[in-house]
Structure formats: structure tokens, C-alpha cells
Design a protein around this motif. Sequence first.
Motif, mmCIF file in Angstrom:
data_model
loop_
_atom_site.group_PDB
_atom_site.id
_atom_site.type_symbol
_atom_site.label_atom_id
_atom_site.label_comp_id
_atom_site.label_asym_id
_atom_site.label_seq_id
_atom_site.Cartn_x
_atom_site.Cartn_y
_atom_site.Cartn_z
ATOM 1 N N ILE A 96 5.865 9.230 -3.134
ATOM 2 C CA ILE A 96 5.182 7.991 -2.779
ATOM 3 C C ILE A 96 6.013 7.293 -1.705
ATOM 4 O O ILE A 96 7.226 7.136 -1.860
ATOM 5 C CB ILE A 96 5.043 7.046 -3.990
ATOM 6 C CG1 ILE A 96 4.318 7.739 -5.144
ATOM 7 C CG2 ILE A 96 4.325 5.760 -3.594
ATOM 8 C CD1 ILE A 96 4.375 6.966 -6.457
ATOM 9 N N THR A 97 5.350 6.894 -0.625
ATOM 10 C CA THR A 97 6.006 6.117 0.423
ATOM 11 C C THR A 97 5.156 4.895 0.737
ATOM 12 O O THR A 97 3.956 4.873 0.459
ATOM 13 C CB THR A 97 6.189 6.943 1.719
ATOM 14 O OG1 THR A 97 4.920 7.446 2.132
ATOM 15 C CG2 THR A 97 7.158 8.098 1.516
ATOM 16 N N LEU A 98 5.799 3.886 1.304
ATOM 17 C CA LEU A 98 5.058 2.711 1.739
ATOM 18 C C LEU A 98 4.248 3.067 2.973
ATOM 19 O O LEU A 98 4.754 3.732 3.887
ATOM 20 C CB LEU A 98 6.008 1.559 2.066
ATOM 21 C CG LEU A 98 6.757 0.936 0.897
ATOM 22 C CD1 LEU A 98 7.738 -0.118 1.411
ATOM 23 C CD2 LEU A 98 5.791 0.315 -0.098
ATOM 24 N N ASP A 121 -3.403 0.992 -3.334
ATOM 25 C CA ASP A 121 -2.582 -0.168 -3.651
ATOM 26 C C ASP A 121 -1.472 0.270 -4.601
ATOM 27 O O ASP A 121 -1.662 1.183 -5.419
ATOM 28 C CB ASP A 121 -3.419 -1.263 -4.319
ATOM 29 C CG ASP A 121 -4.418 -1.911 -3.368
ATOM 30 O OD1 ASP A 121 -4.155 -1.932 -2.143
ATOM 31 O OD2 ASP A 121 -5.460 -2.394 -3.846
ATOM 32 N N ALA A 122 -0.318 -0.386 -4.485
ATOM 33 C CA ALA A 122 0.788 -0.117 -5.407
ATOM 34 C C ALA A 122 0.269 -0.228 -6.832
ATOM 35 O O ALA A 122 -0.486 -1.137 -7.161
ATOM 36 C CB ALA A 122 1.917 -1.104 -5.147
ATOM 37 N N ASN A 123 0.675 0.732 -7.669
ATOM 38 C CA ASN A 123 0.098 0.839 -9.004
ATOM 39 C C ASN A 123 1.153 1.413 -9.947
ATOM 40 O O ASN A 123 1.677 2.502 -9.702
ATOM 41 C CB ASN A 123 -1.134 1.749 -8.912
ATOM 42 C CG ASN A 123 -1.836 1.986 -10.201
ATOM 43 O OD1 ASN A 123 -1.230 2.285 -11.215
ATOM 44 N ND2 ASN A 123 -3.151 1.895 -10.156
ATOM 45 N N ARG A 168 0.871 -1.176 0.000
ATOM 46 C CA ARG A 168 0.000 0.000 0.000
ATOM 47 C C ARG A 168 0.905 1.222 0.000
ATOM 48 O O ARG A 168 1.924 1.255 0.681
ATOM 49 C CB ARG A 168 -0.899 0.033 1.235
ATOM 50 C CG ARG A 168 -1.885 -1.095 1.344
ATOM 51 C CD ARG A 168 -3.179 -0.879 0.622
ATOM 52 N NE ARG A 168 -3.906 0.286 1.108
ATOM 53 C CZ ARG A 168 -4.873 0.873 0.409
ATOM 54 N NH1 ARG A 168 -5.228 0.420 -0.772
ATOM 55 N NH2 ARG A 168 -5.502 1.931 0.885
ATOM 56 N N TRP A 169 0.526 2.215 -0.793
ATOM 57 C CA TRP A 169 1.307 3.431 -0.918
ATOM 58 C C TRP A 169 0.560 4.621 -0.347
ATOM 59 O O TRP A 169 -0.664 4.713 -0.439
ATOM 60 C CB TRP A 169 1.591 3.730 -2.376
ATOM 61 C CG TRP A 169 2.567 2.831 -3.046
ATOM 62 C CD1 TRP A 169 3.394 1.917 -2.477
ATOM 63 C CD2 TRP A 169 2.829 2.766 -4.444
ATOM 64 N NE1 TRP A 169 4.157 1.304 -3.432
ATOM 65 C CE2 TRP A 169 3.819 1.802 -4.656
ATOM 66 C CE3 TRP A 169 2.313 3.431 -5.554
ATOM 67 C CZ2 TRP A 169 4.326 1.496 -5.911
ATOM 68 C CZ3 TRP A 169 2.803 3.117 -6.796
ATOM 69 C CH2 TRP A 169 3.806 2.169 -6.975
ATOM 70 N N GLU A 208 8.928 3.810 4.064
ATOM 71 C CA GLU A 208 10.072 3.835 3.161
ATOM 72 C C GLU A 208 9.677 4.502 1.843
ATOM 73 O O GLU A 208 8.599 4.278 1.321
ATOM 74 C CB GLU A 208 10.601 2.417 2.866
ATOM 75 C CG GLU A 208 11.189 1.716 4.055
ATOM 76 C CD GLU A 208 10.133 0.912 4.810
ATOM 77 O OE1 GLU A 208 8.990 0.772 4.317
ATOM 78 O OE2 GLU A 208 10.429 0.449 5.912
ATOM 79 N N PRO A 209 10.592 5.303 1.286
ATOM 80 C CA PRO A 209 10.282 5.970 0.017
ATOM 81 C C PRO A 209 10.235 4.997 -1.154
ATOM 82 O O PRO A 209 11.058 4.098 -1.259
ATOM 83 C CB PRO A 209 11.422 6.975 -0.150
ATOM 84 C CG PRO A 209 12.514 6.468 0.700
ATOM 85 C CD PRO A 209 11.894 5.678 1.797
ATOM 86 N N VAL A 210 9.231 5.188 -1.998
ATOM 87 C CA VAL A 210 9.119 4.493 -3.271
ATOM 88 C C VAL A 210 9.609 5.418 -4.373
ATOM 89 O O VAL A 210 10.401 5.049 -5.222
ATOM 90 C CB VAL A 210 7.656 4.038 -3.531
ATOM 91 C CG1 VAL A 210 7.505 3.437 -4.917
ATOM 92 C CG2 VAL A 210 7.199 3.070 -2.448
#
Length: 77
Positions: A63-65, A44-46, A4-5, A70-72
Motif C-alpha cells: 500500500i502506498t499513498l 480511501d485509507a481503510n 487515498r491509497w 510514500e509507503p504505508v
Amino acid sequence: MGDRWHVEVDRSVCIGSGMCVVHAPDGFRLDTARQSRPREPEADANERVLAAAEGCPVEAISITLVDGGEPVFPPEE
């Protein structure tokens, strides 16, 4: 179940180009001031949302988790 973001737009940086909406119309919208907003702050991660962040001309999208923060995008250097 996938990641999840948490998606944020720095509105002080956003120039309203609309590229995020082009890449991920289900993830972003422009408000009446032509500033980007995530449709949902957690999603949701996309891949389309990630493409929108990567394609932002002023890097206003982060975007982070959700779990752990944690950074995405942008990635840590």
C-alpha cells in the motif's frame, strides 16, 4: 478528506490463502486462479485493507499513498 491509497498485490508471491478477503471483503477478491486482486487499485485509507496487508501470510500486498507514493505497508525500514 482523508488519504487515498494505491493497493497492489504481487501475484507472483500470492498463495491464494484468502486472508485478505476475510479481513477486507470490500477491498479484495480472489479471481478464478485463487489469486488476490484489489477490488479498486485506488481507495480511501481503510483500516480493514491495512489489516489485510498486515495479515497476508506471504506479504504480497503493498500500500502506498496516491499523493507522493510514500509507503504505508510494508513500512520503510
